[in-house]
Design a protein around this motif. Structure first.
Motif, PDB file in Angstrom:
ATOM      1  N   LEU A  41       4.584  10.700   1.862  1.00 58.05           N
ATOM      2  CA  LEU A  41       5.324   9.986   0.550  1.00 58.05           C
ATOM      3  C   LEU A  41       6.093  10.480  -0.460  1.00 58.05           C
ATOM      4  O   LEU A  41       7.169   9.392  -0.610  1.00 58.05           O
ATOM      5  CB  LEU A  41       3.884  10.218  -0.053  1.00 58.05           C
ATOM      6  CG  LEU A  41       4.025   8.614  -1.613  1.00 58.05           C
ATOM      7  CD1 LEU A  41       2.670   8.233  -1.216  1.00 58.05           C
ATOM      8  CD2 LEU A  41       3.948   9.461  -2.563  1.00 58.05           C
ATOM      9  N   ILE A  42       5.993  11.686  -0.369  1.00 58.61           N
ATOM     10  CA  ILE A  42       7.255  12.716  -1.362  1.00 58.61           C
ATOM     11  C   ILE A  42       9.011  13.071  -0.696  1.00 58.61           C
ATOM     12  O   ILE A  42       9.300  12.172  -0.959  1.00 58.61           O
ATOM     13  CB  ILE A  42       5.900  14.067  -1.845  1.00 58.61           C
ATOM     14  CG1 ILE A  42       5.079  13.536  -2.657  1.00 58.61           C
ATOM     15  CG2 ILE A  42       7.419  14.539  -2.403  1.00 58.61           C
ATOM     16  CD1 ILE A  42       4.015  14.904  -2.375  1.00 58.61           C
ATOM     17  N   TYR A  84       1.184   3.231   2.801  1.00 66.56           N
ATOM     18  CA  TYR A  84       2.491   4.338   2.648  1.00 66.56           C
ATOM     19  C   TYR A  84       3.356   3.490   2.174  1.00 66.56           C
ATOM     20  O   TYR A  84       4.134   4.086   0.974  1.00 66.56           O
ATOM     21  CB  TYR A  84       2.656   5.466   2.909  1.00 66.56           C
ATOM     22  CG  TYR A  84       1.188   6.161   2.322  1.00 66.56           C
ATOM     23  CD1 TYR A  84       0.833   7.154   1.883  1.00 66.56           C
ATOM     24  CD2 TYR A  84      -0.414   6.178   3.169  1.00 66.56           C
ATOM     25  CE1 TYR A  84      -0.094   8.241   0.987  1.00 66.56           C
ATOM     26  CE2 TYR A  84      -1.646   6.857   2.681  1.00 66.56           C
ATOM     27  CZ  TYR A  84      -1.620   7.551   1.937  1.00 66.56           C
ATOM     28  OH  TYR A  84      -2.969   8.204   1.396  1.00 66.56           O
ATOM     29  N   SER A  85       3.616   2.946   3.251  1.00 67.40           N
ATOM     30  CA  SER A  85       5.682   2.586   2.697  1.00 67.40           C
ATOM     31  C   SER A  85       5.840   1.400   2.302  1.00 67.40           C
ATOM     32  O   SER A  85       6.646   1.091   1.537  1.00 67.40           O
ATOM     33  CB  SER A  85       5.713   1.789   4.617  1.00 67.40           C
ATOM     34  OG  SER A  85       4.469   0.739   4.993  1.00 67.40           O
ATOM     35  N   ALA A 128       3.709   1.077  -0.585  1.00 70.96           N
ATOM     36  CA  ALA A 128       3.390   1.799  -1.546  1.00 70.96           C
ATOM     37  C   ALA A 128       4.912   2.992  -2.629  1.00 70.96           C
ATOM     38  O   ALA A 128       5.428   2.360  -3.031  1.00 70.96           O
ATOM     39  CB  ALA A 128       2.714   2.583  -1.671  1.00 70.96           C
ATOM     40  N   VAL A 129       5.576   2.897  -1.048  1.00 68.24           N
ATOM     41  CA  VAL A 129       6.828   4.509  -0.782  1.00 68.24           C
ATOM     42  C   VAL A 129       7.896   2.810  -1.513  1.00 68.24           C
ATOM     43  O   VAL A 129       8.792   2.928  -2.475  1.00 68.24           O
ATOM     44  CB  VAL A 129       7.772   4.818  -0.059  1.00 68.24           C
ATOM     45  CG1 VAL A 129       8.829   5.270   0.094  1.00 68.24           C
ATOM     46  CG2 VAL A 129       6.346   6.178   0.290  1.00 68.24           C
ATOM     47  N   GLU A 130       8.090   1.873  -0.764  1.00 68.38           N
ATOM     48  CA  GLU A 130       9.538   1.158  -1.305  1.00 68.38           C
ATOM     49  C   GLU A 130       8.664   0.304  -2.617  1.00 68.38           C
ATOM     50  O   GLU A 130       9.840   0.219  -3.413  1.00 68.38           O
ATOM     51  CB  GLU A 130       9.030  -0.159  -0.291  1.00 68.38           C
ATOM     52  CG  GLU A 130       9.998  -1.209  -0.373  1.00 68.38           C
ATOM     53  CD  GLU A 130       9.693  -2.114   0.537  1.00 68.38           C
ATOM     54  OE1 GLU A 130      10.837  -3.817   0.545  1.00 68.38           O
ATOM     55  OE2 GLU A 130       9.116  -2.253   1.106  1.00 68.38           O
ATOM     56  N   HIS A 131       7.703  -0.035  -2.847  1.00 64.52           N
ATOM     57  CA  HIS A 131       7.294  -0.719  -4.603  1.00 64.52           C
ATOM     58  C   HIS A 131       7.664   0.843  -5.311  1.00 64.52           C
ATOM     59  O   HIS A 131       8.886   0.076  -6.236  1.00 64.52           O
ATOM     60  CB  HIS A 131       5.849  -0.731  -4.724  1.00 64.52           C
ATOM     61  CG  HIS A 131       5.568  -1.604  -5.720  1.00 64.52           C
ATOM     62  ND1 HIS A 131       6.570  -2.878  -6.804  1.00 64.52           N
ATOM     63  CD2 HIS A 131       4.945  -1.050  -6.725  1.00 64.52           C
ATOM     64  CE1 HIS A 131       5.934  -2.902  -7.824  1.00 64.52           C
ATOM     65  NE2 HIS A 131       4.947  -1.262  -7.644  1.00 64.52           N
ATOM     66  N   ILE A 132       7.049   2.173  -5.747  1.00 67.34           N
ATOM     67  CA  ILE A 132       7.805   2.691  -6.011  1.00 67.34           C
ATOM     68  C   ILE A 132       8.932   3.022  -6.319  1.00 67.34           C
ATOM     69  O   ILE A 132       9.171   3.527  -7.997  1.00 67.34           O
ATOM     70  CB  ILE A 132       6.765   4.242  -5.812  1.00 67.34           C
ATOM     71  CG1 ILE A 132       5.436   4.077  -6.071  1.00 67.34           C
ATOM     72  CG2 ILE A 132       7.214   5.426  -6.539  1.00 67.34           C
ATOM     73  CD1 ILE A 132       4.522   4.896  -5.819  1.00 67.34           C
TER      74      ILE A 132
END
Length: 397
Positions: A242-243, A344-345, A347-351
């Motif tokens: 994620l990071i 996770y993908s 969430a990553v796109e949204h963050i």
């Protein structure tokens, strides 16, 4: 040294309060144990109750390590049991807590040494009782003779997991009244909609526009026979990915918070070289240094953050994404508001999308409406908490 000094002062203070409040509660007592409201909260509650309750401080029962185990008895079988029932009957004698068998006399002796009210009208508890065997024995005895036992919800997960946590299962069956954080339970009239007491006495925490991305980890353990288990290797691998996948969040702005009970564990020491770990003791201290909160499991911190209207992103995968039927509508609201993600993908796109202007997303009318609907049922907040709690306690009499 300072922490040790504070611990000693706190211990002396709670012992003094317990002895002082006992003076007003020899008979027909109202007993209160650990409801998360702090010293000022206690004073407010006393005013609303119009009575000084007995403030019980939890104790730790220490078993006799030298006592000999007496587990040579077996439960009687009638021959009609299934294989599973037969196995369960064989296991039960070995699963009964030691304090109820070999140390039963010792447990009773410990209770007799404590100055507790001789008679009580209501015993109200929140957190701590599950680990206090001495007080549990006192509650059981008093309840047998008419004392009412009422409990407040003391954390997250209640009312939402497909398989209820053991605390919810037991508490709903032993409490005369059970004060939820807003929800009701079909078939259990003793479950009364209430409010999130953990947040009622917490000052509002505003996000920092230049703050960190705070990632909260679940309790890390490997126990695959559990419906919800958290393998630390899987979790740390996912967090690492994620990071690394985040493009707009500087690595030095990412802080990982482990469960406070695991700060000194081998697992924490293992992952400390891979992530920048939170050094603060209190959750809200770290939140005050953050602009966005990311949580990986259905937990108390989720309810606290949403109730305080703090920008939050949830990543629930696997068993964490299995919700109780009556709660699915509320989690759907969070998903549609892009608060809840199932990968996770996603969430990553949204963050990455919101990082430089979180307010624009978080203050959307539809998002706030969804958050409020969710919180009204699972993390209700009310400025008049003291009156509501006092009325709940007095209604149990």
């Amino acid at each position: 040294p300072d922490l040790k000094k504070k611990s000693i002062i706190r211990k002396i203070s709670v012992q003094f309060l317990e002895r002082l409040t006992l003076l007003f509660n020899f008979n027909n007592a109202i007993i209160i144990n650990n409801p998360y409201i702090g010293a000022v909260g206690y004073l407010k509650l006393i005013i609303k109750l119009k009575k000084i309750p007995f403030l019980y401080n939890c104790r730790k029962f220490i078993s006799n390590k030298k006592s000999i185990l007496k587990r040579n008895f077996k439960l009687k079988k009638n021959g009609s049991e299934s294989t599973l029932e037969s196995i369960i009957k064989d296991l039960i004698p070995h699963q009964i807590p030691k304090c109820y068998l070999e140390d039963w006399d010792l447990l009773n002796d410990e209770l007799s040494k404590i100055n507790l009210p001789k008679s009580s009208l209501v015993i109200y508890t929140c957190s701590g009782v599950p680990s206090d065997e001495v007080f549990r024995l006192y509650i059981a005895r008093k309840h047998m003779f008419g004392t009412k036992y009422c409990i407040s919800q003391h954390g997250g997960v209640y009312g939402t997991m497909v398989v209820p946590p053991k605390a919810e299962f037991v508490e709903h069956r032993v409490a005369d009244k059970w004060f939820s954080w807003g929800w009701q339970k079909k078939g259990f009239e003793n479950v009364v909609p209430g409010l999130n007491l953990k947040n009622c006495t917490t000052s509002y925490v505003s996000k920092r526009s230049d703050g960190n991305l705070l990632i909260s980890l679940p309790t890390l353990r490997y126990c695959p026979v559990r419906i919800v288990y958290n393998n630390h290797k899987e979790i740390t691998s996912q967090i690492g990915k994620l990071i690394s996948d985040l493009n707009n969040v500087p690595p030095n702005k990412i802080v990982v918070r482990v469960n406070p009970n695991q700060k000194k564990s081998d697992i924490t020491r293992t992952i400390s070289s891979s992530f920048k770990l939170s050094q603060t003791k209190k959750f809200w201290d770290e939140m005050s240094q953050s602009r966005l909160f990311v949580c990986l499991n259905n937990s108390t911190t989720v309810l606290e953050a949403l109730s305080m209207n703090f920008p939050t992103v949830l990543i629930f995968t696997g068993a964490e994404a299995l919700f109780r039927e009556e709660s699915k509508t509320y989690f759907k609201l969070l998903h549609e508001a892009r608060i809840l993600h199932f990968s996770y993908s996603s969430a990553v796109e949204h963050i990455d999308l919101i990082w430089n202007d979180i307010d624009n997303w978080w203050n959307e009318i539809n998002l706030q409406d969804s958050r409020k609907k969710f919180c009204s049922n699972y993390s209700n907040a009310n400025s008049g908490w003291d009156s509501l709690l006092a009325n709940f306690i007095m209604s149990c009499k």
